[in-house]
Design a protein around this motif. Structure first.
Motif, PDB file in Angstrom:
ATOM      1  N   ILE A   1      34.850  45.427  33.047  1.00  0.00           N
ATOM      2  CA  ILE A   1      35.907  45.588  33.676  1.00  0.00           C
ATOM      3  C   ILE A   1      37.322  45.817  32.689  1.00  0.00           C
ATOM      4  O   ILE A   1      37.908  46.744  33.067  1.00  0.00           O
ATOM      5  CB  ILE A   1      36.920  43.763  34.304  1.00  0.00           C
ATOM      6  CG1 ILE A   1      34.995  43.378  35.736  1.00  0.00           C
ATOM      7  CG2 ILE A   1      37.797  44.075  34.931  1.00  0.00           C
ATOM      8  CD1 ILE A   1      35.732  42.229  36.014  1.00  0.00           C
ATOM      9  N   GLU A   2      37.247  45.257  31.018  1.00  0.00           N
ATOM     10  CA  GLU A   2      38.425  45.631  30.297  1.00  0.00           C
ATOM     11  C   GLU A   2      37.811  46.906  30.037  1.00  0.00           C
ATOM     12  O   GLU A   2      38.755  47.881  29.804  1.00  0.00           O
ATOM     13  CB  GLU A   2      37.856  44.310  29.652  1.00  0.00           C
ATOM     14  CG  GLU A   2      38.815  43.684  29.620  1.00  0.00           C
ATOM     15  CD  GLU A   2      38.753  42.234  28.293  1.00  0.00           C
ATOM     16  OE1 GLU A   2      37.552  42.794  27.477  1.00  0.00           O
ATOM     17  OE2 GLU A   2      39.030  41.370  28.540  1.00  0.00           O
ATOM     18  N   ALA A   3      36.538  47.224  30.018  1.00  0.00           N
ATOM     19  CA  ALA A   3      36.049  48.411  30.069  1.00  0.00           C
ATOM     20  C   ALA A   3      36.587  49.372  31.237  1.00  0.00           C
ATOM     21  O   ALA A   3      37.185  50.681  30.900  1.00  0.00           O
ATOM     22  CB  ALA A   3      34.958  49.153  29.407  1.00  0.00           C
ATOM     23  N   GLN A   4      36.500  49.078  32.138  1.00  0.00           N
ATOM     24  CA  GLN A   4      37.292  49.748  33.194  1.00  0.00           C
ATOM     25  C   GLN A   4      38.205  50.107  33.018  1.00  0.00           C
ATOM     26  O   GLN A   4      39.135  51.339  33.773  1.00  0.00           O
ATOM     27  CB  GLN A   4      36.495  49.107  34.730  1.00  0.00           C
ATOM     28  CG  GLN A   4      36.688  50.332  35.693  1.00  0.00           C
ATOM     29  CD  GLN A   4      36.258  51.358  35.938  1.00  0.00           C
ATOM     30  OE1 GLN A   4      34.532  51.047  34.942  1.00  0.00           O
ATOM     31  NE2 GLN A   4      36.371  52.630  35.873  1.00  0.00           N
TER      32      GLN A   4
ATOM     33  N   LYS B   1      39.623  52.975  30.767  1.00  0.00           N
ATOM     34  CA  LYS B   1      39.568  54.136  32.008  1.00  0.00           C
ATOM     35  C   LYS B   1      40.220  54.893  32.591  1.00  0.00           C
ATOM     36  O   LYS B   1      40.429  55.944  32.167  1.00  0.00           O
ATOM     37  CB  LYS B   1      37.867  53.726  32.372  1.00  0.00           C
ATOM     38  CG  LYS B   1      36.975  55.287  33.041  1.00  0.00           C
ATOM     39  CD  LYS B   1      35.874  55.029  33.707  1.00  0.00           C
ATOM     40  CE  LYS B   1      35.637  56.078  34.537  1.00  0.00           C
ATOM     41  NZ  LYS B   1      34.306  56.127  35.376  1.00  0.00           N
ATOM     42  N   TYR B   2      40.892  53.647  33.261  1.00  0.00           N
ATOM     43  CA  TYR B   2      41.494  54.568  34.365  1.00  0.00           C
ATOM     44  C   TYR B   2      42.780  54.409  33.345  1.00  0.00           C
ATOM     45  O   TYR B   2      43.646  55.356  34.081  1.00  0.00           O
ATOM     46  CB  TYR B   2      42.078  52.728  35.227  1.00  0.00           C
ATOM     47  CG  TYR B   2      41.010  52.082  36.349  1.00  0.00           C
ATOM     48  CD1 TYR B   2      40.184  53.115  36.694  1.00  0.00           C
ATOM     49  CD2 TYR B   2      40.962  50.688  36.460  1.00  0.00           C
ATOM     50  CE1 TYR B   2      39.057  53.395  37.569  1.00  0.00           C
ATOM     51  CE2 TYR B   2      39.590  50.463  37.299  1.00  0.00           C
ATOM     52  CZ  TYR B   2      38.879  51.920  38.025  1.00  0.00           C
ATOM     53  OH  TYR B   2      38.481  51.394  39.089  1.00  0.00           O
ATOM     54  N   LYS B   3      42.689  53.557  32.813  1.00  0.00           N
ATOM     55  CA  LYS B   3      44.374  53.818  31.945  1.00  0.00           C
ATOM     56  C   LYS B   3      44.163  55.428  31.308  1.00  0.00           C
ATOM     57  O   LYS B   3      45.470  56.578  30.964  1.00  0.00           O
ATOM     58  CB  LYS B   3      45.071  53.092  30.912  1.00  0.00           C
ATOM     59  CG  LYS B   3      45.249  51.226  31.342  1.00  0.00           C
ATOM     60  CD  LYS B   3      45.787  50.981  30.510  1.00  0.00           C
ATOM     61  CE  LYS B   3      46.304  49.136  30.834  1.00  0.00           C
ATOM     62  NZ  LYS B   3      46.505  48.183  29.658  1.00  0.00           N
ATOM     63  N   ASN B   4      43.216  55.976  30.844  1.00  0.00           N
ATOM     64  CA  ASN B   4      42.914  56.876  30.715  1.00  0.00           C
ATOM     65  C   ASN B   4      43.328  58.058  31.641  1.00  0.00           C
ATOM     66  O   ASN B   4      44.064  59.569  31.152  1.00  0.00           O
ATOM     67  CB  ASN B   4      41.797  57.721  29.306  1.00  0.00           C
ATOM     68  CG  ASN B   4      41.883  56.856  28.391  1.00  0.00           C
ATOM     69  OD1 ASN B   4      42.149  56.283  27.291  1.00  0.00           O
ATOM     70  ND2 ASN B   4      40.413  56.604  28.093  1.00  0.00           N
TER      71      ASN B   4
ATOM     72  N   ALA C   1      41.767  44.977  38.703  1.00  0.00           N
ATOM     73  CA  ALA C   1      40.889  44.518  37.833  1.00  0.00           C
ATOM     74  C   ALA C   1      41.183  43.369  36.876  1.00  0.00           C
ATOM     75  O   ALA C   1      40.272  42.500  36.150  1.00  0.00           O
ATOM     76  CB  ALA C   1      40.722  46.397  36.300  1.00  0.00           C
ATOM     77  N   GLY C   2      42.554  43.536  36.132  1.00  0.00           N
ATOM     78  CA  GLY C   2      42.943  42.402  35.762  1.00  0.00           C
ATOM     79  C   GLY C   2      42.868  41.303  36.603  1.00  0.00           C
ATOM     80  O   GLY C   2      43.045  40.348  35.972  1.00  0.00           O
ATOM     81  N   GLN C   3      43.533  40.735  38.145  1.00  0.00           N
ATOM     82  CA  GLN C   3      43.008  39.765  38.900  1.00  0.00           C
ATOM     83  C   GLN C   3      41.660  39.289  38.655  1.00  0.00           C
ATOM     84  O   GLN C   3      41.564  38.483  38.258  1.00  0.00           O
ATOM     85  CB  GLN C   3      43.947  40.108  40.332  1.00  0.00           C
ATOM     86  CG  GLN C   3      42.775  39.003  40.900  1.00  0.00           C
ATOM     87  CD  GLN C   3      44.165  37.867  40.548  1.00  0.00           C
ATOM     88  OE1 GLN C   3      45.678  38.163  40.350  1.00  0.00           O
ATOM     89  NE2 GLN C   3      43.572  36.332  40.379  1.00  0.00           N
ATOM     90  N   LYS C   4      40.980  40.377  38.606  1.00  0.00           N
ATOM     91  CA  LYS C   4      39.453  40.391  38.729  1.00  0.00           C
ATOM     92  C   LYS C   4      39.189  39.150  37.187  1.00  0.00           C
ATOM     93  O   LYS C   4      38.261  38.064  36.869  1.00  0.00           O
ATOM     94  CB  LYS C   4      38.431  41.043  38.452  1.00  0.00           C
ATOM     95  CG  LYS C   4      38.604  41.450  39.641  1.00  0.00           C
ATOM     96  CD  LYS C   4      37.290  42.842  40.039  1.00  0.00           C
ATOM     97  CE  LYS C   4      37.196  43.287  41.339  1.00  0.00           C
ATOM     98  NZ  LYS C   4      36.174  44.423  41.534  1.00  0.00           N
TER      99      LYS C   4
END
Length: 235
Positions: free
Chosen positions: A71-74, A77-80, A101-104
């Motif tokens: 999830i952290e990798a995702q 990816k979202y931030k990029n 994702a942060g909530q997860k």
């Protein structure tokens, strides 16, 4: 008064009972050993079950870590992607995905803490129970060792008991041996018992006056008219 023939029969009965005791012991020892072995197996199964539970918790913790890393990798990816989008609605959608994702990750962190706590407690319980279990196993192993030693002793006793019975049997005349064998075949030991007053010590019932007189006379082998045991009178 006890006749010579009856005395010899009493000796045979004594040797017969001792032989039976030895044979019973030889049958009992394997059963006792099997019970100890089963207890050891049960204790080991309990240890393995507890060890497996720890492994399951460790695996669960690693799975959570792997999921969080994914999830952290995702999120990265979202931030990029945010740096590349030009439309506001696309930018907001990515923010929404990052928040989800942060909530997860937050939820997974809570799960991880619970697993770590449970794992710590399980390890403590395992350490305590394993030490106790090993002590119990050691006791059962000592019991098995004693049973093995006793079994060897009893095997030696068996030969001596058989020899003693054969010697006592050989001392009887044929009619006495035949009568003893007949009575012993259908009853539990002792098959030769004392007459106490007018009662048989085998079945504890009173015998007839005729039987009472025959036993006291001690001229022939007399049996209880209730249970069939051979009677003798000790004056």
């Amino acid at each position: 008064m006890v006749s010579d023939a009856l005395t010899k029969m009493l000796i045979l009965q004594d040797r017969d009972m001792k032989l039976q005791q030895v044979e019973d012991a030889l049958q009992t020892i394997p059963q006792e050993r099997k019970a100890s072995e089963a207890k050891i197996a049960s204790i080991n199964a309990g240890i393995e079950a507890a060890r497996q539970r720890i492994k399951e918790l460790e695996t669960k913790g690693k799975t959570i870590e792997t999921e969080m890393a994914s999830i952290e990798a995702q999120i990265v990816k979202y931030k990029n992607q945010q740096l590349q989008v030009k439309k506001n609605e696309e930018y907001q959608a990515l923010i929404h995905e990052i928040d989800n994702a942060g909530q997860k990750i937050s939820d997974l962190e809570s799960d991880e803490l619970e697993v770590l706590y449970e794992l710590d407690e399980e390890r403590k319980r395992f350490a305590e129970s394993e030490a106790k279990s090993k002590e119990e196993i050691a006791l059962e192993e000592k019991t098995i060792a004693r049973l093995n030693e006793r079994e060897e002793e009893v095997k030696g006793e068996l030969d001596a008991a058989r020899e003693a019975k054969e010697k006592a049997d050989a001392a009887l005349d044929n009619p006495s041996r035949s009568k003893y064998t007949q009575v012993a075949r259908g009853l539990k030991f002792p098959v030769i018992v004392e007459l106490s007053g007018s009662s048989c010590k085998g079945c504890h019932m009173k015998v007839s006056n005729a039987i009472l007189s025959e036993v006291k006379a001690a001229k022939e082998i007399t049996t209880c008219d209730n249970c069939g045991r051979i009677l003798y009178y000790a004056d």
